[in-house]
Design a protein around this motif. Sequence first.
Motif, PDB file in Angstrom:
ATOM      1  N   PRO A   2       0.790  -1.226   0.000  1.00  0.00           N
ATOM      2  CA  PRO A   2       0.000   0.000   0.000  1.00  0.00           C
ATOM      3  C   PRO A   2       0.828   1.286   0.000  1.00  0.00           C
ATOM      4  O   PRO A   2       0.262   2.372  -0.083  1.00  0.00           O
ATOM      5  N   PHE A   3       2.161   1.179   0.071  1.00  0.00           N
ATOM      6  CA  PHE A   3       3.006   2.375   0.109  1.00  0.00           C
ATOM      7  C   PHE A   3       4.247   2.181  -0.742  1.00  0.00           C
ATOM      8  O   PHE A   3       4.778   1.078  -0.850  1.00  0.00           O
ATOM      9  N   GLU A   4       4.723   3.281  -1.307  1.00  0.00           N
ATOM     10  CA  GLU A   4       6.044   3.319  -1.924  1.00  0.00           C
ATOM     11  C   GLU A   4       6.894   4.223  -1.039  1.00  0.00           C
ATOM     12  O   GLU A   4       6.538   5.376  -0.791  1.00  0.00           O
ATOM     13  N   LYS A  17       4.648   7.505  -0.674  1.00  0.00           N
ATOM     14  CA  LYS A  17       3.545   7.621  -1.624  1.00  0.00           C
ATOM     15  C   LYS A  17       2.569   6.485  -1.344  1.00  0.00           C
ATOM     16  O   LYS A  17       2.880   5.313  -1.567  1.00  0.00           O
ATOM     17  N   PRO A  18       1.374   6.817  -0.827  1.00  0.00           N
ATOM     18  CA  PRO A  18       0.395   5.767  -0.551  1.00  0.00           C
ATOM     19  C   PRO A  18      -0.306   5.314  -1.827  1.00  0.00           C
ATOM     20  O   PRO A  18      -0.383   6.063  -2.800  1.00  0.00           O
ATOM     21  N   LYS A  19      -0.786   4.092  -1.814  1.00  0.00           N
ATOM     22  CA  LYS A  19      -1.606   3.608  -2.925  1.00  0.00           C
ATOM     23  C   LYS A  19      -3.016   4.131  -2.698  1.00  0.00           C
ATOM     24  O   LYS A  19      -3.598   3.935  -1.626  1.00  0.00           O
ATOM     25  N   VAL A  20      -3.554   4.827  -3.693  1.00  0.00           N
ATOM     26  CA  VAL A  20      -4.873   5.448  -3.571  1.00  0.00           C
ATOM     27  C   VAL A  20      -5.838   4.725  -4.511  1.00  0.00           C
ATOM     28  O   VAL A  20      -5.554   4.543  -5.692  1.00  0.00           O
ATOM     29  N   PHE A  21      -6.956   4.309  -3.968  1.00  0.00           N
ATOM     30  CA  PHE A  21      -8.001   3.660  -4.750  1.00  0.00           C
ATOM     31  C   PHE A  21      -9.106   4.687  -4.970  1.00  0.00           C
ATOM     32  O   PHE A  21      -9.785   5.089  -4.025  1.00  0.00           O
ATOM     33  N   MET A  29      -7.488   5.232   0.977  1.00  0.00           N
ATOM     34  CA  MET A  29      -6.053   4.952   1.084  1.00  0.00           C
ATOM     35  C   MET A  29      -5.732   4.658   2.537  1.00  0.00           C
ATOM     36  O   MET A  29      -6.430   5.105   3.442  1.00  0.00           O
ATOM     37  N   GLU A  36       3.978  -2.292   7.455  1.00  0.00           N
ATOM     38  CA  GLU A  36       4.616  -1.794   6.231  1.00  0.00           C
ATOM     39  C   GLU A  36       5.697  -0.759   6.557  1.00  0.00           C
ATOM     40  O   GLU A  36       6.766  -0.750   5.939  1.00  0.00           O
TER      41      GLU A  36
END
Length: 190
Positions: A2-4, A17-21, A29, A36
């Motif tokens: 869920p994160f970079e 950078k979070p993964k955003v849906f 998010m 993590e």
Amino acid sequence: MPFEFIKTEVPEVILIKPKVFSDKRGFFMESYKKSEFEKAGIDTDFVQDNHSKSIKGVLRGLHYQKEPAAQGKLIRCIKGRIFDVAVDIRKGSPTYGKWVGYELSEENKLMLWIPKGFAHGFLTLSEEAEIIYKVSGAEYSPQHDAGIIWNDKTINIKWPIDSIENIILSEKDKNLPTLEEAEINFVYGG
């Protein structure tokens, strides 16, 4: 994942950078997930959450808390845009006095991890901005509160401003010492 987690020019400061849906309803998010963050080397317990609102041109910082009440901060802008800065103030560090700065906004949803041993500040770029940040280490401690003047010439932060007249500072922030004069008790551990 869920994160970079993106290493910056000062490796201990991490851009996240979070993964955003997103869909027509809005977005979802995760803004923090202990497992993590631990995998990325951010193994900390948060002790306080803060929420700040500022108008355009407000510059807050550069702030830190001295040991034994030092703090790490996980910064996120939830409304508007800010230019967020971290400065290495660990004596003996190969990046001592070096700064990194990133635009954080409600649109890009980026977060910045600033560990203990760093001064933090931000400039509001939008008409108003709200930030929330998680604090690790120690809760706010007025007797350990410290800072460095925002325009210290040895640090030389390139703030994205049109003119110095557009900066709005608190009385406290106007009178902060330079890096050379500041009371700093952080030592780089290698």
